[in-house]
Design a protein around this motif. Structure first.
Motif, short mmCIF file in Angstrom:
data_model
loop_
_atom_site.label_atom_id
_atom_site.label_comp_id
_atom_site.label_asym_id
_atom_site.label_seq_id
_atom_site.Cartn_x
_atom_site.Cartn_y
_atom_site.Cartn_z
N VAL A 10 0.87 -1.17 0.00
CA VAL A 10 0.00 0.00 0.00
C VAL A 10 0.91 1.22 0.00
N LEU A 11 0.70 2.12 -0.95
CA LEU A 11 1.52 3.31 -1.12
C LEU A 11 0.71 4.54 -0.71
N ALA A 12 1.28 5.37 0.14
CA ALA A 12 0.60 6.59 0.61
C ALA A 12 1.46 7.81 0.32
N GLU A 13 0.93 8.71 -0.49
CA GLU A 13 1.64 9.94 -0.89
C GLU A 13 0.58 10.92 -1.36
N SER A 33 3.49 -5.59 -6.14
CA SER A 33 2.13 -5.31 -6.58
C SER A 33 1.56 -4.23 -5.66
N VAL A 34 1.29 -3.04 -6.21
CA VAL A 34 0.71 -1.96 -5.41
C VAL A 34 -0.80 -2.18 -5.37
N VAL A 35 -1.29 -2.66 -4.23
CA VAL A 35 -2.71 -3.01 -4.12
C VAL A 35 -3.58 -1.81 -3.82
N ALA A 36 -2.96 -0.71 -3.38
CA ALA A 36 -3.70 0.54 -3.16
C ALA A 36 -2.70 1.68 -3.15
N VAL A 38 -2.88 5.70 -2.07
CA VAL A 38 -3.79 6.63 -1.40
C VAL A 38 -3.08 7.95 -1.10
N GLY A 39 -3.89 8.96 -0.73
CA GLY A 39 -3.33 10.29 -0.54
C GLY A 39 -3.49 10.90 0.82
N THR A 40 -4.11 10.17 1.77
CA THR A 40 -4.28 10.71 3.12
C THR A 40 -3.96 9.64 4.15
N ALA A 41 -3.70 10.08 5.39
CA ALA A 41 -3.43 9.14 6.48
C ALA A 41 -4.64 8.28 6.77
N ASP A 42 -5.84 8.86 6.67
CA ASP A 42 -7.06 8.10 6.93
C ASP A 42 -7.24 6.99 5.90
N GLU A 43 -6.99 7.31 4.63
CA GLU A 43 -7.09 6.30 3.59
C GLU A 43 -6.04 5.21 3.77
N LEU A 44 -4.86 5.61 4.25
CA LEU A 44 -3.81 4.63 4.50
C LEU A 44 -4.22 3.65 5.59
N ARG A 49 -5.93 -1.76 6.98
CA ARG A 49 -6.86 -2.62 7.74
C ARG A 49 -7.59 -3.59 6.82
N ARG A 50 -8.05 -3.12 5.66
CA ARG A 50 -8.85 -3.95 4.76
C ARG A 50 -8.01 -4.94 3.96
N LEU A 51 -6.85 -4.47 3.48
CA LEU A 51 -6.08 -5.25 2.51
C LEU A 51 -4.95 -6.05 3.12
N ARG A 52 -4.51 -5.70 4.34
CA ARG A 52 -3.42 -6.41 5.02
C ARG A 52 -2.25 -6.65 4.07
N PRO A 53 -1.63 -5.57 3.58
CA PRO A 53 -0.50 -5.74 2.66
C PRO A 53 0.72 -6.28 3.40
#
Length: 233
Positions: A10-13, A33-36, A38-44, A49-53
């Motif tokens: 999961v990539l957050a930027e 494999s980037v499964v998500a 996202v752009g915010t801490a909340d989305e991260l 929690r959902r994807l368990r990378p």
């Protein structure tokens, strides 16, 4: 399609172009494999929690709810929450924090609850795919990495005396410590410093003894030596 050898990330930027560029760079390796993305801490937090990378790669700063993060430390705060939510070492998500800050205080905050499965890299490492992939692999296996430039900056600020007392690290031990921060094995340090492996082993043992750390080949113990030294500054 994700292959069994690929690590799920999961990539957050918060900057879209940086996020997409980093995603494409990681996936071009064939190992990620980037499964998500996202752009915010909340989305991260939600994606973790959902994807368990296997690993989260996050910027240190991004938008986030004031009640769950400290302004300017959103990525690190999210990292602490993600690690705290794990149910054991087999469930833990590795964390790579990308930061523009070489000040050791930010790295120490990331490592304050432990060093396992955590990496603190300066953002210019994004352009070095091997460096970034190395950190991702390390934290996915429970290891740790701290950017050598963070250590270099602190050591330059402190300076190294010509005749340090026995409780201090010698100039050569500081050289070894810098290479430890880079995640090198004893063999790798020996090659980098043009010394024998046995000489490096002696220096490593001395570092652990002076910093009151258990001698162990584990990556997180070696980075713990770096963190202990930074904490003593």
């Amino acid at each position: 399609m994700t292959t069994p050898a690929e690590l799920r990330i999961v990539l957050a930027e918060d900057h879209y172009l940086v996020r997409e560029g980093t995603r494409q760079l990681l996936e071009s390796s064939g190992e990620i494999s980037v499964v998500a993305a996202v752009g915010t801490a909340d989305e991260l937090l939600d994606a973790a929690r959902r994807l368990r990378p296997d690993v989260v790669v996050t910027d240190i700063r991004m938008p986030g709810s004031a009640e769950i993060v400290r302004p300017g430390m959103e990525g690190i705060d999210a990292a602490h929450r993600i690690r705290a939510a794990s149910h054991g070492p087999d469930d833990a998500i590795g964390i790579v924090v990308l930061s523009q800050f070489s000040d050791a205080m930010f790295a120490l905050d990331l490592f304050k609850d432990g060093t396992e499965g955590r990496a603190y890299l300066l953002k210019d490492r994004v352009g070095d795919l091997d460096e970034l992939l190395g950190a991702i692999r390390s934290v996915s296996a429970g290891g740790s990495v701290i950017d050598p430039k963070v250590v270099e900056g602190l050591l330059a600020k402190r300076g190294v005396r010509d005749s340090p007392p026995p409780a201090e690290l010698t100039p050569r031990e500081l050289d070894v410590l810098r290479e430890m921060a880079h995640g090198l094995s004893n063999g790798g340090i020996a090659r980098a410093l043009h010394l024998s492996v046995s000489a490096i082993e002696k220096h490593v043992n001395s570092i652990f003894m002076k910093l009151a750390l258990e001698n162990s080949p584990d990556t997180h113990r070696r980075v713990a030596a770096v963190i202990a030294y930074l904490n003593s500054a």
